[in-house]
Write an enzyme that holds these catalytic residues in place. Structure first.
Site, PDB file in Angstrom:
ATOM      1  N   THR A  98      -9.170  -0.499   6.741  1.00 37.11           N
ATOM      2  CA  THR A  98      -8.321  -0.062   5.987  1.00 37.11           C
ATOM      3  C   THR A  98      -7.127  -0.018   6.553  1.00 37.11           C
ATOM      4  O   THR A  98      -7.110   0.135   7.384  1.00 37.11           O
ATOM      5  CB  THR A  98      -8.707   1.326   5.315  1.00 37.11           C
ATOM      6  OG1 THR A  98      -8.960   2.305   6.271  1.00 37.11           O
ATOM      7  CG2 THR A  98      -9.695   1.077   4.383  1.00 37.11           C
ATOM      8  N   TYR A 138      -5.850   5.781  -8.710  1.00 33.30           N
ATOM      9  CA  TYR A 138      -6.748   5.508  -8.533  1.00 33.30           C
ATOM     10  C   TYR A 138      -8.050   5.848  -9.281  1.00 33.30           C
ATOM     11  O   TYR A 138      -8.945   4.897  -9.065  1.00 33.30           O
ATOM     12  CB  TYR A 138      -7.061   5.130  -6.538  1.00 33.30           C
ATOM     13  CG  TYR A 138      -5.644   4.559  -6.628  1.00 33.30           C
ATOM     14  CD1 TYR A 138      -6.348   3.071  -5.732  1.00 33.30           C
ATOM     15  CD2 TYR A 138      -4.864   4.795  -5.625  1.00 33.30           C
ATOM     16  CE1 TYR A 138      -5.202   2.735  -4.372  1.00 33.30           C
ATOM     17  CE2 TYR A 138      -4.234   4.257  -5.538  1.00 33.30           C
ATOM     18  CZ  TYR A 138      -4.020   3.112  -4.548  1.00 33.30           C
ATOM     19  OH  TYR A 138      -3.306   2.585  -3.695  1.00 33.30           O
ATOM     20  N   CYS A 154       0.971  -1.388  -0.094  1.00 30.23           N
ATOM     21  CA  CYS A 154       0.232   0.337  -0.131  1.00 30.23           C
ATOM     22  C   CYS A 154       0.933   1.076  -0.311  1.00 30.23           C
ATOM     23  O   CYS A 154       1.621   1.375   0.567  1.00 30.23           O
ATOM     24  CB  CYS A 154      -0.634  -0.349   1.828  1.00 30.23           C
ATOM     25  SG  CYS A 154      -1.827   1.345   1.449  1.00 30.23           S
TER      26      CYS A 154
END
Length: 348
Positions: free
Chosen positions: A138, A201, A68
């Site tokens: 998350t 994204y 990430c």
């Protein structure tokens, strides 16, 4: 290319201090129909003297992973500040458990839990001392081992806390968010967050051509803007390393190997190595810092994002990585030195 005017609300909140910093996800939300909307981060407590979560060495833990980009931002701040003895970290696995949107969804797997709570997934962490639910499980997760509460899941806020809340125990006292550069740092973020960090994204998850076009144009414009800015300075805010660089580096670092293939549609446009030499030189400059390279694993990041078997991800890394990036052999040795669980390194 000119520096954009900072939003008045951002400037006002900067005067009030970092705890009032507005959500990037809200301030810079895309406008086109069918755009990817992140929404505000749900947990945004602060580590501050006299508060619910006071500064303390050994009290807080970060759950992150090498895949990430938002986690990578926090790992960079943690490493550059030398907070290894102040804030512990561990890595999630590279797979989520259960089907997203159902009662079976548990978020990222936790192959090993050094906090002593026997967590096996992100759901366990978020719900340990709070009826949180299954929405927005998350990473990164900043966790308080004493109260067993999640302090924050907002990467921008965690960055600020890592920079300012643990200086008493930091090996490197560098201020990555100095008062005289804060407005400039946020001006850079006003381009980098919507254009690059979230921009890739927005390209990936756009559901209409209008939304994709808005995101792609924003991405290419932001890359052009950053390239021009780095033409006469070593870092994004002059000759000083700041949070502006730490926010931008992870997503640009992933661009050629991962994002170009995964998130863009034909015609994808050029790789950074073909169109943005100043950005590449800047990445190389940062990567040459030991505190940066020791928290960079683009091979695992490729395994994290791509749906191909690990061997194919590794081949893609070897094919597209820059010559100054770590070899596969070095990265595997680094993972062993860092005692990463196997499920943090491979998808299967």
């Amino acid at each position: 290319l000119t520096l954009p005017d900072i939003d008045d609300s951002v400037a006002t909140d900067l005067e009030l201090g970092p705890m009032q910093r507005p959500d990037d996800e809200v301030v810079f939300a895309p406008k086109a129909p069918g755009s990817f909307q992140r929404g505000a981060n749900r947990l945004q407590h602060w580590i501050s003297p006299g508060g619910q979560f006071p500064p303390a060495a050994g009290r807080y833990h970060m759950f992150v992973n090498y895949g990430c980009g938002w986690c990578h931002q926090c790992m960079l701040a943690w490493s550059i500040k030398g907070l290894h003895d102040a804030v512990s970290i561990s890595h999630t696995g590279l797979k989520t458990l259960g089907e997203r949107g159902t009662e079976d969804f548990q978020g990222w797997s936790i192959p090993e839990d050094p906090t002593g709570n026997n967590f096996t997934c992100a759901y366990d962490i978020y719900n340990k001392a709070l009826e949180y639910g299954r929405t927005q499980l998350t990473t990164p997760i900043l966790f308080d081992k004493e109260s067993r509460l999640v302090v924050s899941n907002d990467p921008a806020h965690i960055l600020l806390m890592l920079n300012g809340s643990f200086d008493e125990w930091a090996v490197n006292k560098i201020d990555l968010y100095p008062a005289d550069l804060q407005e400039e740092i946020e001006r850079v973020n006003a381009v980098v967050f919507p254009g690059i960090n979230d921009g890739v994204y927005r390209c990936w998850f756009s559901s209409t051509q209008e939304a994709y076009d808005e995101a792609y144009d924003g991405l290419r414009s932001a890359l052009e803007w950053v390239e021009a800015r780095l033409s006469d300075s070593a870092f994004l805010c002059g000759d000083t390393l700041t949070l502006a660089d730490l926010r931008a580096f992870p997503h640009l670092f992933r661009f050629d190997v991962i994002y170009h293939k995964l998130m863009l549609r034909e015609p994808r446009g050029p790789y950074l190595k073909a169109a943005n030499p100043k950005i590449v030189d800047w990445m190389k400059r940062l990567f040459a810092m030991d505190a940066v390279s020791e928290v960079c694993d683009l091979q695992v990041a490729a395994r994290f994002y791509l749906r191909e078997p690990d061997d194919e991800c590794d081949d893609l890394y070897d094919k597209l990585k820059y010559s100054w990036m770590s070899s596969s052999e070095y990265l595997e040795a680094m993972r062993c030195r860092q005692a990463l669980p196997r499920l943090s390194r491979r998808k299967s």
